[in-house]
Design a protein around this motif. Sequence first.
Motif, mmCIF file in Angstrom:
data_model
loop_
_atom_site.group_PDB
_atom_site.id
_atom_site.type_symbol
_atom_site.label_atom_id
_atom_site.label_comp_id
_atom_site.label_asym_id
_atom_site.label_seq_id
_atom_site.Cartn_x
_atom_site.Cartn_y
_atom_site.Cartn_z
ATOM 1 N N ASN A 1 8.508 2.396 5.001
ATOM 2 C CA ASN A 1 9.575 3.259 3.900
ATOM 3 C C ASN A 1 9.218 4.250 3.395
ATOM 4 N N MET A 2 10.323 5.533 3.456
ATOM 5 C CA MET A 2 9.687 6.678 2.877
ATOM 6 C C MET A 2 10.360 7.474 1.806
ATOM 7 N N LYS A 3 9.837 8.478 0.932
ATOM 8 C CA LYS A 3 10.226 8.513 -0.402
ATOM 9 C C LYS A 3 9.828 9.932 -0.307
ATOM 10 N N GLU A 4 10.840 10.053 -0.473
ATOM 11 C CA GLU A 4 10.977 11.775 -1.114
ATOM 12 C C GLU A 4 9.599 12.558 -2.068
ATOM 13 N N GLU A 5 9.084 13.878 -1.748
ATOM 14 C CA GLU A 5 8.325 14.160 -3.048
ATOM 15 C C GLU A 5 9.547 14.048 -4.163
ATOM 16 N N VAL A 6 9.090 13.994 -5.431
ATOM 17 C CA VAL A 6 10.629 14.070 -6.577
ATOM 18 C C VAL A 6 9.716 15.461 -7.539
ATOM 19 N N LYS A 7 10.896 16.497 -7.319
ATOM 20 C CA LYS A 7 10.382 17.939 -8.243
ATOM 21 C C LYS A 7 11.439 18.218 -9.068
ATOM 22 N N CYS B 1 1.100 -1.558 0.281
ATOM 23 C CA CYS B 1 -0.210 0.118 -0.242
ATOM 24 C C CYS B 1 0.803 1.235 -0.141
ATOM 25 N N VAL B 2 0.844 1.807 -0.914
ATOM 26 C CA VAL B 2 1.554 2.778 -1.120
ATOM 27 C C VAL B 2 0.090 4.734 -0.828
ATOM 28 N N LEU B 3 0.930 5.501 -0.001
ATOM 29 C CA LEU B 3 -0.487 6.452 0.565
ATOM 30 C C LEU B 3 0.732 7.673 0.287
ATOM 31 N N ASP B 4 0.298 7.902 -1.132
ATOM 32 C CA ASP B 4 1.325 8.995 -2.090
ATOM 33 C C ASP B 4 0.312 10.375 -1.372
ATOM 34 N N PHE B 5 1.584 11.220 -0.946
ATOM 35 C CA PHE B 5 1.478 12.590 -0.278
ATOM 36 C C PHE B 5 1.958 13.831 -1.039
ATOM 37 N N SER C 1 6.431 15.695 1.259
ATOM 38 C CA SER C 1 7.930 17.192 0.616
ATOM 39 C C SER C 1 8.233 18.142 2.452
ATOM 40 N N GLN C 2 8.994 18.521 2.311
ATOM 41 C CA GLN C 2 9.935 18.622 3.709
ATOM 42 C C GLN C 2 9.243 18.894 4.838
ATOM 43 N N GLN C 3 8.002 19.433 4.809
ATOM 44 C CA GLN C 3 7.073 20.085 6.041
ATOM 45 C C GLN C 3 7.005 18.475 6.201
ATOM 46 N N PRO C 4 6.318 18.059 5.667
ATOM 47 C CA PRO C 4 5.148 16.298 6.477
ATOM 48 C C PRO C 4 6.703 15.316 6.679
ATOM 49 N N MET C 5 7.748 15.304 5.863
ATOM 50 C CA MET C 5 8.820 14.405 6.374
ATOM 51 C C MET C 5 9.122 14.997 7.159
ATOM 52 N N LYS C 6 9.513 16.462 8.215
ATOM 53 C CA LYS C 6 10.193 16.678 9.827
ATOM 54 C C LYS C 6 8.795 16.314 10.443
ATOM 55 N N GLU D 1 -0.292 15.539 -3.147
ATOM 56 C CA GLU D 1 -0.848 16.676 -2.722
ATOM 57 C C GLU D 1 -1.421 17.104 -1.587
ATOM 58 N N VAL D 2 -0.630 16.881 -1.016
ATOM 59 C CA VAL D 2 -1.017 17.121 0.614
ATOM 60 C C VAL D 2 -0.248 18.194 1.011
ATOM 61 N N THR D 3 -0.862 19.388 1.294
ATOM 62 C CA THR D 3 -0.432 20.695 1.536
ATOM 63 C C THR D 3 -0.317 20.970 2.764
ATOM 64 N N PHE D 4 -0.659 20.439 4.177
ATOM 65 C CA PHE D 4 -0.134 20.615 5.382
ATOM 66 C C PHE D 4 -0.225 19.819 6.086
ATOM 67 N N MET D 5 0.234 19.225 7.285
ATOM 68 C CA MET D 5 0.019 17.899 8.014
ATOM 69 C C MET D 5 0.244 18.264 9.219
ATOM 70 N N ASP D 6 0.002 17.802 10.863
ATOM 71 C CA ASP D 6 0.064 18.102 12.079
ATOM 72 C C ASP D 6 0.336 16.060 12.319
ATOM 73 N N SER D 7 -0.054 16.340 13.718
ATOM 74 C CA SER D 7 0.636 15.042 14.238
ATOM 75 C C SER D 7 -0.578 14.599 14.410
ATOM 76 N N SER D 8 -1.548 14.473 13.530
ATOM 77 C CA SER D 8 -2.723 13.829 12.663
ATOM 78 C C SER D 8 -2.001 12.663 12.035
ATOM 79 N N GLY D 9 -1.303 13.178 11.202
ATOM 80 C CA GLY D 9 -1.076 12.517 10.195
ATOM 81 C C GLY D 9 -0.060 11.632 10.427
ATOM 82 N N ILE D 10 -0.186 11.257 11.860
ATOM 83 C CA ILE D 10 1.002 10.047 12.215
ATOM 84 C C ILE D 10 0.040 9.124 12.390
ATOM 85 N N ALA D 11 -1.125 10.022 12.898
ATOM 86 C CA ALA D 11 -2.315 8.725 13.607
ATOM 87 C C ALA D 11 -1.944 8.351 12.213
#
Length: 105
Positions: free
Chosen positions: A99-105, A44-48, A82-87, A50-60
């Motif tokens: 396994n996490m893959k960064e955004e390809v620009k 299962c791949v969760l593709d982020f 993107s950088q914000q969810p990655m942090k 198109e995510v513009t913002f994420m807080d700790s709820s994304g962890i859940a």
Amino acid sequence: MHLTSYLQDGELTIVLTGEIDHHCARTYIESITAKIEAYTPQICVLDFQEVTFMDSSGIAVVINALRNMSKIEGKLVLSGLSQQPMKVFQASGIDKLVNMKEEVK
């Protein structure tokens, strides 16, 4: 909040969009759980992308998806981060579990 998904060769990709916060996390969790239960994918791949913002709820959201994939002995991958969810994920230690893959620009 909106998500789309597609299944190809045993890999379920779920594209998340917009903001992931406490207002929509429960809906994301329920939708992702339903998709995993319906398709029982190997991966299962969760593709982020198109995510513009994420807080700790994304962890859940991710922990629940990981739990559901573990039940069916599948693998979870996070992509398009993107950088914000990655942090957020790195601060929580999720990067040690998934396994996490960064955004390809």
